[in-house]
Write a protein that holds these residues in place. Structure first.
Motif, mmCIF file in Angstrom:
data_model
loop_
_atom_site.group_PDB
_atom_site.id
_atom_site.type_symbol
_atom_site.label_atom_id
_atom_site.label_comp_id
_atom_site.label_asym_id
_atom_site.label_seq_id
_atom_site.Cartn_x
_atom_site.Cartn_y
_atom_site.Cartn_z
ATOM 1 N N UNK A 60 2.848 -12.839 -14.671
ATOM 2 C CA UNK A 60 3.960 -12.525 -15.568
ATOM 3 C C UNK A 60 5.062 -11.777 -14.820
ATOM 4 N N UNK A 61 4.654 -10.885 -13.927
ATOM 5 C CA UNK A 61 5.640 -10.147 -13.129
ATOM 6 C C UNK A 61 6.444 -11.099 -12.244
ATOM 7 N N UNK A 62 5.750 -12.044 -11.605
ATOM 8 C CA UNK A 62 6.441 -13.019 -10.764
ATOM 9 C C UNK A 62 7.443 -13.837 -11.564
ATOM 10 N N UNK A 63 7.073 -14.204 -12.774
ATOM 11 C CA UNK A 63 7.923 -15.074 -13.582
ATOM 12 C C UNK A 63 9.078 -14.336 -14.241
ATOM 13 N N UNK A 64 8.794 -13.128 -14.748
ATOM 14 C CA UNK A 64 9.766 -12.446 -15.602
ATOM 15 C C UNK A 64 10.503 -11.290 -14.932
ATOM 16 N N UNK A 65 9.865 -10.658 -13.950
ATOM 17 C CA UNK A 65 10.440 -9.451 -13.366
ATOM 18 C C UNK A 65 11.043 -9.694 -11.986
ATOM 19 N N UNK A 66 10.328 -10.442 -11.135
ATOM 20 C CA UNK A 66 10.776 -10.640 -9.757
ATOM 21 C C UNK A 66 12.208 -11.158 -9.646
ATOM 22 N N UNK A 67 12.631 -12.104 -10.488
ATOM 23 C CA UNK A 67 14.004 -12.612 -10.334
ATOM 24 C C UNK A 67 15.080 -11.539 -10.466
ATOM 25 N N UNK A 68 14.755 -10.392 -11.075
ATOM 26 C CA UNK A 68 15.744 -9.353 -11.311
ATOM 27 C C UNK A 68 15.650 -8.212 -10.302
ATOM 28 N N UNK A 69 14.667 -8.280 -9.404
ATOM 29 C CA UNK A 69 14.441 -7.174 -8.476
ATOM 30 C C UNK A 69 15.120 -7.409 -7.136
ATOM 31 N N UNK A 70 15.470 -6.304 -6.473
ATOM 32 C CA UNK A 70 15.949 -6.386 -5.099
ATOM 33 C C UNK A 70 14.785 -6.713 -4.180
ATOM 34 N N UNK A 71 15.111 -7.076 -2.947
ATOM 35 C CA UNK A 71 14.047 -7.392 -1.991
ATOM 36 C C UNK A 71 13.138 -6.196 -1.765
ATOM 37 N N UNK A 72 13.696 -5.007 -1.627
ATOM 38 C CA UNK A 72 12.887 -3.819 -1.390
ATOM 39 C C UNK A 72 11.964 -3.538 -2.567
ATOM 40 N N UNK A 73 12.473 -3.743 -3.776
ATOM 41 C CA UNK A 73 11.642 -3.522 -4.959
ATOM 42 C C UNK A 73 10.510 -4.544 -5.017
ATOM 43 N N UNK A 74 10.793 -5.794 -4.650
ATOM 44 C CA UNK A 74 9.745 -6.815 -4.638
ATOM 45 C C UNK A 74 8.643 -6.450 -3.659
ATOM 46 N N UNK A 75 9.037 -5.971 -2.482
ATOM 47 C CA UNK A 75 8.048 -5.594 -1.477
ATOM 48 C C UNK A 75 7.175 -4.445 -1.972
ATOM 49 N N UNK A 76 7.808 -3.482 -2.662
ATOM 50 C CA UNK A 76 7.044 -2.355 -3.194
ATOM 51 C C UNK A 76 6.065 -2.812 -4.267
ATOM 52 N N UNK A 77 6.487 -3.734 -5.128
ATOM 53 C CA UNK A 77 5.604 -4.248 -6.176
ATOM 54 C C UNK A 77 4.435 -5.005 -5.559
ATOM 55 N N UNK A 78 4.703 -5.832 -4.545
ATOM 56 C CA UNK A 78 3.635 -6.578 -3.874
ATOM 57 C C UNK A 78 2.577 -5.635 -3.309
ATOM 58 N N UNK A 79 3.038 -4.571 -2.678
ATOM 59 C CA UNK A 79 2.100 -3.639 -2.065
ATOM 60 C C UNK A 79 1.264 -2.931 -3.128
ATOM 61 N N UNK A 80 1.915 -2.462 -4.188
ATOM 62 C CA UNK A 80 1.199 -1.790 -5.266
ATOM 63 C C UNK A 80 0.186 -2.735 -5.914
ATOM 64 N N UNK A 81 0.597 -3.984 -6.154
ATOM 65 C CA UNK A 81 -0.283 -4.948 -6.808
ATOM 66 C C UNK A 81 -1.523 -5.208 -5.947
ATOM 67 N N UNK A 82 -1.314 -5.361 -4.641
ATOM 68 C CA UNK A 82 -2.442 -5.613 -3.740
ATOM 69 C C UNK A 82 -3.404 -4.428 -3.708
ATOM 70 N N UNK A 83 -2.852 -3.222 -3.726
ATOM 71 C CA UNK A 83 -3.710 -2.034 -3.690
ATOM 72 C C UNK A 83 -4.610 -1.961 -4.918
ATOM 73 N N UNK A 84 -4.052 -2.253 -6.074
ATOM 74 C CA UNK A 84 -4.856 -2.211 -7.293
ATOM 75 C C UNK A 84 -5.903 -3.324 -7.282
ATOM 76 N N UNK A 85 -5.521 -4.523 -6.832
ATOM 77 C CA UNK A 85 -6.466 -5.637 -6.794
ATOM 78 C C UNK A 85 -7.675 -5.303 -5.926
ATOM 79 N N UNK A 86 -7.433 -4.743 -4.751
ATOM 80 C CA UNK A 86 -8.525 -4.384 -3.852
ATOM 81 C C UNK A 86 -9.455 -3.368 -4.516
#
Length: 250
Positions: free
Chosen positions: A22-48
């Motif tokens: 849902x984040x990829x579909x609804x949120x990512x298009x509105x984020x800056x590159x730096x914000x996308x990178x931060x979200x990716x890192x946070x998401x991976x940390x929680x998944x692990x």
């Protein structure tokens, strides 16, 4: 193995993956590159964490700036493990795009897919890597081209070292050491004809899976021109292999 543990982790992991989609579909298009990178890192940390994986890091990952991370490949977890340290664009085989659910996530997280046997595929991937380097990103490469048990490494393919060599982007080898209940182990490795669901059943249903990320010395960008890409592949393979073979249980 515990059925209850598997069901519990799979439930929360499924919810987290759904949230990621849902984040990829609804949120990512509105984020800056730096914000996308931060979200990716946070998401991976929680998944692990949801998978019950314990991580440790040794060495010094460079940050920020462009870098080519070269690692041995053991599991589908590798992509998320390295994103745990720094948001990374990975080069992955095209087949991963068709994995159920996880394939959609990997595709939406700016992964560069390579189709083996397709003419000019390496050239297209090289151009995509150069674009990421120009943006100051980290690019992750598994030069074995497939997964292995984690006790040693297969031969490295050298073609995709060329963009980093040409642009004088630092290259850093990374050794991923998998353990199970305190011993080096191939328990979590995703190899052979095993399906993704079979591997998930094993990994999510147990305890004591840990991964050590060993960040080895960086090959400075201004020294890469002294080597051909085959030599770079050989040098990084030797560095990673030396860690895997000297570690207990190898």
């Amino acid at each position: 193995m515990s059925l209850l543990r598997f069901v519990w982790r799979a439930w929360w992991m499924s919810l987290w993956v759904l949230g990621g989609l849902l984040t990829l579909s609804l949120v990512f298009p509105w984020l800056s590159q730096q914000a996308r990178l931060a979200v990716k890192r946070f998401w991976a940390r929680v998944l692990i964490r949801l998978c019950g994986i314990k991580l440790s890091v040794s060495g010094h990952p460079p940050e920020p700036g462009p870098v080519l991370w070269v690692a041995n490949h053991v599991s589908w977890l590798d992509i998320f493990v390295l994103n745990h340290v720094r948001s990374t664009t990975f080069i992955a085989k095209h087949e991963i795009r068709h994995w159920p659910v996880l394939g959609w996530l990997v595709a939406g997280a700016d992964t560069i897919f390579i189709e083996r046997g397709v003419r000019h595929a390496v050239h297209r991937v090289g151009l995509a890597m150069e674009n990421r380097f120009e943006e100051g990103q980290a690019v992750g490469l598994f030069p074995e081209g497939t997964t292995s048990t984690g006790f040693d490494v297969l031969p490295f393919y050298a073609n995709l070292y060329e963009p980093a060599r040409r642009m004088a982007v630092p290259i850093q080898p990374i050794a991923l050491l998998y353990s199970h209940r305190g011993q080096r182990s191939d328990f979590a490795s995703f190899v052979g004809e095993e399906s993704l669901m079979q591997n998930l059943w094993r990994v999510l249903g147990t305890t004591g899976v840990s991964i050590e990320m060993v960040f080895l010395p960086v090959m400075a960008g201004n020294t890469l021109g002294q080597h051909k890409r085959n030599e770079l592949a050989s040098l990084t393979r030797q560095d990673i292999r030396s860690v895997l073979l000297r570690s207990p249980g190898a």
